[in-house]
Scaffold this motif. Structure first.
Motif, PDB file in Angstrom:
ATOM      1  N   ALA A 113       0.832  -1.206   0.000  1.00 40.80           N
ATOM      2  CA  ALA A 113       0.000   0.000   0.000  1.00 40.80           C
ATOM      3  C   ALA A 113       0.860   1.247   0.000  1.00 40.80           C
ATOM      4  N   LEU A 114       1.956   1.216   0.738  1.00 43.72           N
ATOM      5  CA  LEU A 114       2.847   2.374   0.757  1.00 43.72           C
ATOM      6  C   LEU A 114       3.583   2.535  -0.561  1.00 43.72           C
ATOM      7  N   ALA A 115       3.910   1.444  -1.219  1.00 44.04           N
ATOM      8  CA  ALA A 115       4.633   1.509  -2.486  1.00 44.04           C
ATOM      9  C   ALA A 115       3.722   1.883  -3.641  1.00 44.04           C
ATOM     10  N   ALA A 116       2.456   1.565  -3.577  1.00 45.89           N
ATOM     11  CA  ALA A 116       1.542   1.799  -4.704  1.00 45.89           C
ATOM     12  C   ALA A 116       1.435   3.266  -5.095  1.00 45.89           C
ATOM     13  N   PRO A 117       1.263   4.203  -4.165  1.00 45.57           N
ATOM     14  CA  PRO A 117       1.141   5.584  -4.624  1.00 45.57           C
ATOM     15  C   PRO A 117       2.369   6.085  -5.365  1.00 45.57           C
ATOM     16  N   ALA A 118       3.557   5.663  -4.967  1.00 46.68           N
ATOM     17  CA  ALA A 118       4.761   6.115  -5.661  1.00 46.68           C
ATOM     18  C   ALA A 118       4.801   5.595  -7.084  1.00 46.68           C
ATOM     19  N   SER A 119       4.478   4.335  -7.277  1.00 47.64           N
ATOM     20  CA  SER A 119       4.504   3.797  -8.630  1.00 47.64           C
ATOM     21  C   SER A 119       3.358   4.364  -9.461  1.00 47.64           C
ATOM     22  N   ALA A 120       2.220   4.599  -8.841  1.00 44.30           N
ATOM     23  CA  ALA A 120       1.094   5.194  -9.571  1.00 44.30           C
ATOM     24  C   ALA A 120       1.437   6.614  -9.983  1.00 44.30           C
ATOM     25  N   ALA A 121       2.094   7.361  -9.117  1.00 48.94           N
ATOM     26  CA  ALA A 121       2.471   8.736  -9.451  1.00 48.94           C
ATOM     27  C   ALA A 121       3.499   8.750 -10.576  1.00 48.94           C
ATOM     28  N   ALA A 122       4.416   7.799 -10.570  1.00 40.73           N
ATOM     29  CA  ALA A 122       5.436   7.757 -11.611  1.00 40.73           C
ATOM     30  C   ALA A 122       4.814   7.417 -12.961  1.00 40.73           C
ATOM     31  N   SER A 123       3.833   6.500 -12.976  1.00 40.56           N
ATOM     32  CA  SER A 123       3.243   6.133 -14.254  1.00 40.56           C
ATOM     33  C   SER A 123       2.216   7.156 -14.724  1.00 40.56           C
ATOM     34  N   ALA A 124       1.665   7.951 -13.831  1.00 41.73           N
ATOM     35  CA  ALA A 124       0.662   8.944 -14.207  1.00 41.73           C
ATOM     36  C   ALA A 124       1.270  10.335 -14.214  1.00 41.73           C
ATOM     37  N   ALA A 125       2.456  10.472 -14.806  1.00 38.41           N
ATOM     38  CA  ALA A 125       3.144  11.759 -14.774  1.00 38.41           C
ATOM     39  C   ALA A 125       3.313  12.400 -16.143  1.00 38.41           C
ATOM     40  N   PRO A 126       2.315  12.306 -17.048  1.00 35.85           N
ATOM     41  CA  PRO A 126       2.517  12.953 -18.337  1.00 35.85           C
ATOM     42  C   PRO A 126       2.562  14.463 -18.233  1.00 35.85           C
ATOM     43  N   SER A 127       1.994  15.038 -17.184  1.00 39.14           N
ATOM     44  CA  SER A 127       2.017  16.491 -17.062  1.00 39.14           C
ATOM     45  C   SER A 127       3.342  16.990 -16.504  1.00 39.14           C
ATOM     46  N   VAL A 128       4.175  16.085 -15.990  1.00 44.48           N
ATOM     47  CA  VAL A 128       5.480  16.481 -15.477  1.00 44.48           C
ATOM     48  C   VAL A 128       6.420  16.672 -16.663  1.00 44.48           C
ATOM     49  N   ARG A 129       7.131  17.773 -16.691  1.00 45.25           N
ATOM     50  CA  ARG A 129       8.016  18.125 -17.800  1.00 45.25           C
ATOM     51  C   ARG A 129       9.171  17.134 -17.911  1.00 45.25           C
ATOM     52  N   THR A 130       9.449  16.709 -19.128  1.00 42.92           N
ATOM     53  CA  THR A 130      10.616  15.874 -19.350  1.00 42.92           C
ATOM     54  C   THR A 130      11.864  16.723 -19.159  1.00 42.92           C
ATOM     55  N   LEU A 131      12.997  16.096 -19.123  1.00 42.51           N
ATOM     56  CA  LEU A 131      14.230  16.805 -18.876  1.00 42.51           C
ATOM     57  C   LEU A 131      14.916  17.268 -20.149  1.00 42.51           C
ATOM     58  N   THR A 132      14.225  17.252 -21.274  1.00 36.90           N
ATOM     59  CA  THR A 132      14.803  17.721 -22.527  1.00 36.90           C
ATOM     60  C   THR A 132      15.083  19.217 -22.423  1.00 36.90           C
ATOM     61  N   PRO A 133      16.329  19.637 -22.696  1.00 32.67           N
ATOM     62  CA  PRO A 133      16.632  21.065 -22.664  1.00 32.67           C
ATOM     63  C   PRO A 133      15.806  21.822 -23.711  1.00 32.67           C
ATOM     64  N   LEU A 134      15.382  23.031 -23.354  1.00 35.09           N
ATOM     65  CA  LEU A 134      14.599  23.857 -24.268  1.00 35.09           C
ATOM     66  C   LEU A 134      15.471  24.971 -24.832  1.00 35.09           C
ATOM     67  N   VAL A 135      15.360  25.188 -26.134  1.00 33.93           N
ATOM     68  CA  VAL A 135      16.041  26.290 -26.805  1.00 33.93           C
ATOM     69  C   VAL A 135      15.046  27.440 -26.857  1.00 33.93           C
ATOM     70  N   VAL A 136      15.364  28.561 -26.179  1.00 34.85           N
ATOM     71  CA  VAL A 136      14.395  29.642 -26.048  1.00 34.85           C
ATOM     72  C   VAL A 136      14.740  30.892 -26.852  1.00 34.85           C
ATOM     73  N   ASN A 137      16.001  31.042 -27.289  1.00 30.45           N
ATOM     74  CA  ASN A 137      16.368  32.245 -28.036  1.00 30.45           C
ATOM     75  C   ASN A 137      17.702  32.018 -28.732  1.00 30.45           C
ATOM     76  N   ALA A 138      17.952  32.809 -29.762  1.00 29.49           N
ATOM     77  CA  ALA A 138      19.264  32.880 -30.406  1.00 29.49           C
ATOM     78  C   ALA A 138      19.555  34.354 -30.650  1.00 29.49           C
ATOM     79  N   ARG A 139      20.786  34.755 -30.389  1.00 31.64           N
ATOM     80  CA  ARG A 139      21.172  36.148 -30.565  1.00 31.64           C
ATOM     81  C   ARG A 139      22.628  36.205 -31.008  1.00 31.64           C
ATOM     82  N   TRP A 140      23.094  37.377 -31.325  1.00 32.44           N
ATOM     83  CA  TRP A 140      24.445  37.525 -31.855  1.00 32.44           C
ATOM     84  C   TRP A 140      24.971  38.901 -31.475  1.00 32.44           C
ATOM     85  N   GLY A 141      26.281  39.037 -31.588  1.00 28.30           N
ATOM     86  CA  GLY A 141      26.908  40.323 -31.308  1.00 28.30           C
ATOM     87  C   GLY A 141      28.283  40.384 -31.941  1.00 28.30           C
ATOM     88  N   GLY A 142      28.685  41.608 -32.297  1.00 31.99           N
ATOM     89  CA  GLY A 142      30.011  41.826 -32.872  1.00 31.99           C
ATOM     90  C   GLY A 142      30.955  42.369 -31.814  1.00 31.99           C
TER      91      GLY A 142
END
Length: 177
Positions: free
Chosen positions: A28-57
Motif C-alpha cells: 500500500a505504501l509503495a503503490a502511490p509512488a509507482s502510480a504517481a510515476a506512471s501517471a506523470a505525463p504532465s510532469v516536464r521531461t528533462l529535454t533542454p529547451l532552446v528559447v532564443n538565439a542572438r548575436w553580437g560583434g
C-alpha cells in the motif's frame, strides 16, 4: 498432545497474519509512488529547451549565443556546403559562401504540449564582420538546428556558459577596434 499443538498453531497463525499485514502495508505504501510515476505525463521531461538565439560583434570575433532552459545538451557544429530546413530539405535563403550547421540534441524549441518556447529569429540577415545570417532550420524529433552564413571561411570556437545556460559559437576576425 492436543494441548501442546494448540499454542504452536496459534503462534503460527498469528505469525502468518502479522506477515500478511506487513506485506499488505508495504504494498500500500509503495503503490502511490509507482502510480504517481506512471501517471506523470504532465510532469516536464528533462529535454533542454532552446528559447532564443542572438548575436553580437566584438573587436576580434562575432558571437552567436543560443539561450537554453535546462542543462546544455551535446552540440555539434559542422561546416556544410549549404543550409537546408530539417524535414523538408528545402534550401535556407541566406546569402553566403560558407555555412555552419549548429545542431543540439536532445533539445526542443517547444514544450511537451507542443507550444513554441523558442522566441528568437527564424531567419535573419546580419551585417557583422564575419556573420552574415542566422536561421532556425529545424525543431524536429529531439533536434534543434541552426544555420549560420558567412562570406569567408569561418574559424570558430565553441563553449557553454552557465547561469543562465547558453551555448556560444565565437567566429574570429581581424581586429576592428
Amino acid at each position: 498432545m492436543r494441548h501442546l499443538n494448540r499454542p504452536l498453531r496459534r503462534r503460527t497463525v498469528a505469525l502468518a497474519l502479522a506477515t500478511g499485514a506487513l506485506l499488505t502495508a508495504g504494498l500500500a505504501l509503495a503503490a502511490p509512488a509507482s502510480a504517481a510515476a506512471s501517471a506523470a505525463p504532465s510532469v516536464r521531461t528533462l529535454t533542454p529547451l532552446v528559447v532564443n538565439a542572438r548575436w553580437g560583434g566584438h573587436c576580434t570575433y562575432d558571437r552567436i549565443v543560443i539561450d537554453l532552459q535546462g542543462s546544455a545538451p551535446p552540440v555539434t557544429v559542422t561546416p556544410v556546403s549549404q543550409l537546408v530546413y530539417d524535414g523538408s530539405g528545402k534550401p535556407v535563403p541566406l546569402a553566403g559562401k560558407y555555412f555552419l550547421e549548429i545542431r543540439l540534441h536532445p533539445a526542443a524549441g517547444h514544450d511537451d504540449a507542443g507550444q513554441n518556447v523558442y522566441q528568437g529569429p527564424k531567419l535573419q540577415k546580419i551585417y557583422l564582420s564575419k556573420l552574415k545570417g542566422l536561421a532556425l532550420t529545424g525543431d524536429y524529433e529531439g533536434y534543434v538546428t541552426f544555420g549560420a552564413a558567412f562570406d569567408t571561411q569561418p574559424a570558430f570556437t565553441t563553449s557553454v556558459l552557465h547561469s543562465p545556460e547558453r551555448y556560444v559559437v565565437d567566429v574570429a576576425h581581424p581586429n576592428t577596434c
